[in-house]
Design a protein around this motif. Structure first.
Motif, PDB file in Angstrom:
ATOM      1  N   CYS A 122       0.640  -1.336  -0.019  1.00  0.00           N
ATOM      2  CA  CYS A 122      -0.369  -0.076  -0.072  1.00  0.00           C
ATOM      3  C   CYS A 122       0.883   1.289   0.317  1.00  0.00           C
ATOM      4  CB  CYS A 122      -0.507  -0.112   1.399  1.00  0.00           C
ATOM      5  SG  CYS A 122      -1.553   1.450   1.459  1.00  0.00           S
ATOM      6  N   PHE A 123       0.480   2.137  -1.255  1.00  0.00           N
ATOM      7  CA  PHE A 123       1.628   3.345  -1.004  1.00  0.00           C
ATOM      8  C   PHE A 123       0.904   4.610  -0.187  1.00  0.00           C
ATOM      9  CE2 PHE A 123      -0.649   3.721  -4.703  1.00  0.00           C
ATOM     10  CZ  PHE A 123      -1.448   4.865  -5.046  1.00  0.00           C
ATOM     11  N   VAL A 124      -0.012   4.299  -0.012  1.00  0.00           N
ATOM     12  CA  VAL A 124      -0.590   5.494   0.713  1.00  0.00           C
ATOM     13  C   VAL A 124      -0.580   4.646   1.773  1.00  0.00           C
ATOM     14  CG1 VAL A 124      -1.963   6.409  -0.567  1.00  0.00           C
ATOM     15  CG2 VAL A 124      -3.050   5.332   0.037  1.00  0.00           C
ATOM     16  N   ASN A 125       0.222   3.789   2.879  1.00  0.00           N
ATOM     17  CA  ASN A 125       0.300   3.473   4.170  1.00  0.00           C
ATOM     18  C   ASN A 125      -1.006   3.604   4.629  1.00  0.00           C
ATOM     19  OD1 ASN A 125       3.018   3.130   4.459  1.00  0.00           O
ATOM     20  ND2 ASN A 125       3.296   5.927   4.566  1.00  0.00           N
ATOM     21  N   ALA A 126      -2.192   3.234   4.060  1.00  0.00           N
ATOM     22  CA  ALA A 126      -3.056   2.871   4.683  1.00  0.00           C
ATOM     23  C   ALA A 126      -3.479   2.004   5.790  1.00  0.00           C
ATOM     24  CB  ALA A 126      -4.440   2.662   3.694  1.00  0.00           C
ATOM     25  N   TYR A 127      -2.650   0.992   5.699  1.00  0.00           N
ATOM     26  CA  TYR A 127      -2.849  -0.247   6.725  1.00  0.00           C
ATOM     27  C   TYR A 127      -2.014  -0.207   7.952  1.00  0.00           C
ATOM     28  CZ  TYR A 127      -4.855  -3.208   3.085  1.00  0.00           C
ATOM     29  OH  TYR A 127      -6.464  -3.585   2.346  1.00  0.00           O
ATOM     30  N   LYS A 140     -10.412   5.905   4.965  1.00  0.00           N
ATOM     31  CA  LYS A 140     -10.127   7.497   4.390  1.00  0.00           C
ATOM     32  C   LYS A 140      -8.884   8.171   3.588  1.00  0.00           C
ATOM     33  CE  LYS A 140     -12.619   9.762   8.035  1.00  0.00           C
ATOM     34  NZ  LYS A 140     -12.735   9.421   9.677  1.00  0.00           N
ATOM     35  N   VAL A 141      -7.440   6.969   3.940  1.00  0.00           N
ATOM     36  CA  VAL A 141      -7.017   7.246   2.947  1.00  0.00           C
ATOM     37  C   VAL A 141      -6.491   6.764   1.809  1.00  0.00           C
ATOM     38  CG1 VAL A 141      -5.319   8.028   5.275  1.00  0.00           C
ATOM     39  CG2 VAL A 141      -5.032   5.666   4.358  1.00  0.00           C
ATOM     40  N   CYS A 142      -7.445   5.345   1.704  1.00  0.00           N
ATOM     41  CA  CYS A 142      -7.785   4.586   1.041  1.00  0.00           C
ATOM     42  C   CYS A 142      -7.933   5.309   0.013  1.00  0.00           C
ATOM     43  CB  CYS A 142      -8.385   2.823   1.065  1.00  0.00           C
ATOM     44  SG  CYS A 142      -8.744   2.291  -0.390  1.00  0.00           S
ATOM     45  N   VAL A 143      -6.707   4.639  -1.549  1.00  0.00           N
ATOM     46  CA  VAL A 143      -7.524   5.656  -2.727  1.00  0.00           C
ATOM     47  C   VAL A 143      -8.644   4.468  -3.916  1.00  0.00           C
ATOM     48  CG1 VAL A 143      -5.651   6.850  -2.661  1.00  0.00           C
ATOM     49  CG2 VAL A 143      -4.356   5.370  -3.737  1.00  0.00           C
ATOM     50  N   GLY A 144      -8.223   3.166  -2.771  1.00  0.00           N
ATOM     51  CA  GLY A 144      -8.958   2.002  -4.131  1.00  0.00           C
ATOM     52  C   GLY A 144      -8.170   1.499  -4.788  1.00  0.00           C
ATOM     53  N   CYS A 145      -6.708   1.205  -5.271  1.00  0.00           N
ATOM     54  CA  CYS A 145      -5.500   1.379  -6.246  1.00  0.00           C
ATOM     55  C   CYS A 145      -6.215  -0.083  -6.210  1.00  0.00           C
ATOM     56  CB  CYS A 145      -4.648   1.265  -6.377  1.00  0.00           C
ATOM     57  SG  CYS A 145      -3.471   0.511  -4.573  1.00  0.00           S
ATOM     58  N   ARG A 146      -6.115  -1.311  -5.227  1.00  0.00           N
ATOM     59  CA  ARG A 146      -6.469  -2.790  -4.912  1.00  0.00           C
ATOM     60  C   ARG A 146      -5.061  -3.531  -5.565  1.00  0.00           C
ATOM     61  NH1 ARG A 146     -10.893  -5.132  -8.754  1.00  0.00           N
ATOM     62  NH2 ARG A 146     -12.678  -3.026  -8.755  1.00  0.00           N
ATOM     63  N   ASN A 147      -4.117  -2.680  -4.744  1.00  0.00           N
ATOM     64  CA  ASN A 147      -2.644  -3.170  -4.520  1.00  0.00           C
ATOM     65  C   ASN A 147      -3.186  -4.738  -3.834  1.00  0.00           C
ATOM     66  OD1 ASN A 147      -1.367  -2.450  -6.832  1.00  0.00           O
ATOM     67  ND2 ASN A 147       0.660  -1.059  -5.507  1.00  0.00           N
ATOM     68  N   CYS A 148      -2.896  -3.648  -2.388  1.00  0.00           N
ATOM     69  CA  CYS A 148      -3.454  -5.114  -1.531  1.00  0.00           C
ATOM     70  C   CYS A 148      -4.225  -6.373  -1.704  1.00  0.00           C
ATOM     71  CB  CYS A 148      -4.222  -4.599   0.215  1.00  0.00           C
ATOM     72  SG  CYS A 148      -5.697  -3.413  -0.438  1.00  0.00           S
ATOM     73  N   MET A 149      -5.146  -5.739  -2.178  1.00  0.00           N
ATOM     74  CA  MET A 149      -5.957  -7.502  -3.253  1.00  0.00           C
ATOM     75  C   MET A 149      -5.089  -8.412  -3.814  1.00  0.00           C
ATOM     76  SD  MET A 149      -9.782  -6.537  -4.361  1.00  0.00           S
ATOM     77  CE  MET A 149     -10.567  -7.991  -5.487  1.00  0.00           C
ATOM     78  N   ILE A 150      -3.875  -7.704  -5.130  1.00  0.00           N
ATOM     79  CA  ILE A 150      -3.357  -8.801  -5.788  1.00  0.00           C
ATOM     80  C   ILE A 150      -2.536  -9.261  -4.511  1.00  0.00           C
ATOM     81  CG2 ILE A 150      -1.592  -8.405  -7.394  1.00  0.00           C
ATOM     82  CD1 ILE A 150      -4.134  -5.709  -8.508  1.00  0.00           C
ATOM     83  N   ALA A 151      -1.647  -8.211  -3.661  1.00  0.00           N
ATOM     84  CA  ALA A 151      -0.141  -8.601  -2.553  1.00  0.00           C
ATOM     85  C   ALA A 151      -1.102  -9.783  -2.339  1.00  0.00           C
ATOM     86  CB  ALA A 151       0.093  -7.615  -2.254  1.00  0.00           C
TER      87      ALA A 151
END
Ligand code: SF4
Ligand code: SF4
Ligand code: SF4
Lengths: 302, 176
Positions: A122-127, A140-151
């Motif tokens: 996660c590049f916006v450090n949501a986690y 709130k900071v999640c931009v919905g990029c789905r990186n985490c879903m793939i990772a």
């Protein structure tokens, strides 16, 4: 699942090579060296005890104030499919016919990895991995990029699209806000009639798991799934059959997923400035489509 | 004369037997046990203890070594083969209702000897694992509501009965 991860690896490798800029240091860390917080809690899940009553799903729905399910929680017809976790269900129980007369059930939810791939991707450090062991996120900071879903090696994070402008990641949070941070067991653990899930300090549970295997010769396969997988997980499993038979990736790597992406992480700060813009663009596109779709759906009903 | 003597002997024997029984089992054995551990969602279960005693005739199957009966579990037998009857035999006397409070966890951790008692299930699981495990083997009822009548808050939790989802599942737009 694996393909997605390999895909990610591939993409990242390309990115790094193409950029030929290696930003050393920074976020790159010695992967696999993190032992976890000493007092972190965990859950030992004993698949041999689960009877598939779905009480845990019902309790999670209430505790996390999730939307109404499509079917009642006492409806066993859901077992005809292998379900995965969604934005409406942070945990699901699946049924596995493992032998002629033997059926096992497996509850799945976030495993709260010691070195979470969702977090490192996660590049916006949501986690955040809390000291209690939970992997939580700031929607709130999640931009919905789905990186985490793939990772995620366990296919866990899902997205809520109820606010089309702002898709939010959603997953099991170990009941952090309402229970774990006060030292209480999660709602699903609490309600389970069979104590399929034993809540305790992760370090104690590792011992307990091995003791249980030893005290019941022939009952379990000699493996505590999650003790080592992807660098260790807070939720760990005991099973009477090979883990592959009950929906796990039995050959999952012991190294954290971060090892695959750490080069990439060094590269992150550089792209950080352009990615949000990029994703906002992608979002606007996606949203536009989706709005159209929704309108259409509503139109159908009028 | 003989008849009277015989009756007396019979009577005395009966009294002795009863005494022996009560000595073995300590304070009387309940015929019925009302189990209300999960009353939040279900009506209490009226457990027919007497019927189970009659059909199983082996206290050790449920009570481990505590009634003084032969221990069924070989793991228990290692230490408790000759432990004899214990003052506490009820499930809730040993299995705590809330096994995961910080205090309960600490107590489990400090348990000695370090394994079997340390991995002791909570009360709810002690019932279910034991009852359901046996029912599965012996063909007893195994459905949740075969033993428990779910109450209104139970229906609400399970989104069942009058709380069942009204609209049939509308296929969601695929977001993958
Ligand atoms: S299971 Fe997936 S979502 Fe959960 S902590 Fe691990 S990587 Fe993250
Ligand atoms: S820990 Fe909490 S959020 Fe996670 S599955 Fe259980 S009830 Fe749901
Ligand atoms: S509540 Fe326990 S027994 Fe029931 S389905 Fe969930 S894990 Fe299995």
């Amino acid at each position: 699942m694996i393909e997605r991860r390999d895909f990610l690896k591939g993409c990242l490798a390309c990115g790094v090579t193409a950029a030929t800029v290696s930003v050393a240091g920074g976020k790159a860390m010695a992967a696999g060296s993190f032992e976890g917080y000493p007092d972190a809690m965990g859950v030992l899940v004993d698949l041999t005890r689960c009877v598939g009553c779905r009480s845990c799903e019902a309790a999670c729905n209430a505790e996390q104030k999730l939307p109404e399910p499509d079917l009642p929680f006492d409806d066993t017809s859901v077992f005809k499919d292998k379900r995965r976790t969604t934005e409406k269900a942070y945990t699901v129980v699946n049924e596995y016919k493992v032998a002629d007369k033997e059926t096992l059930y497996r509850k799945m939810q976030c495993n709260h990895c010691t070195e979470p791939a969702c977090l490192s991707s996660c590049f916006v450090n949501a986690y955040t991995k809390t000291k209690e062991g939970a992997v939580i996120y700031n929607a709130k900071v999640c931009v919905g990029c789905r990186n985490c879903m793939i990772a995620c090696p366990f296919n866990i994070p899902a997205y809520s699209y109820s606010s089309p402008l702002n898709p939010l990641v959603q997953k099991c949070i170990f009941c952090y806000d309402t229970r774990l941070k006060d030292g209480k067991p999660p709602a699903c653990v609490d309600i389970c009639p069979q104590q399929v899930m034993t809540f305790g300090r992760r370090a104690d549970l590792i011992k307990l798991g091995h003791d249980r295997i030893q005290a019941n010769p022939g009952k379990y396969v000699d493996k505590l799934y999650g003790e080592k997988a992807v660098g260790g997980t807070s939720w760990m499993y005991l099973s009477s059959v090979d883990f592959d038979k009950v929906g796990f990736d039995g050959h999952i790597q012991n190294e954290p997923i971060i090892s695959n992406v750490k080069d990439f992480l060094g590269f992150v700060p550089m792209v950080l400035s352009i990615w949000p813009a990029l994703f906002t663009g992608v979002h606007l596109l996606a949203t536009k489509n989706k709005d159209g779709h929704h309108d259409h759906e509503e139109g159908d009903h009028q | 004369m003989h008849a009277v003597k015989q009756t007396m002997i019979l009577g005395v024997t009966a009294v002795l037997m009863m005494l022996a029984a009560s000595l073995c089992f300590g304070a009387g054995i309940p015929d019925k046990v009302s189990i209300g551990d999960i009353q939040k969602y279900y009506a209490p279960v009226d457990f027919n203890h007497a019927a189970h005693i009659n059909s199983l005739k082996d206290c050790g199957l449920c009570h481990h070594h505590t009634t003084g009966a032969q221990v069924a579990d070989p793991n228990c037998a290692r230490c408790h083969k000759n432990s004899g009857a214990q003052p506490v035999v009820s499930c809730k006397g040993c299995h705590v209702a809330e096994p995961f409070t910080p205090e309960a966890l600490k107590q489990q951790r400090d348990q000695h000897p370090p394994i079997y008692h340390r991995d002791k299930p909570g009360l709810k699981a002690a019932y279910h694992v034991s009852c359901l495990g046996c029912h599965q083997k012996m063909g007893g009822p195994t459905g949740c509501q075969d033993c428990h009548t779910r109450n209104d808050s139970g229906d609400a939790l399970f989104k069942s009965g009058k709380y069942a989802p009204k609209a049939p599942a509308k296929p969601q737009a695929a977001h993958h």
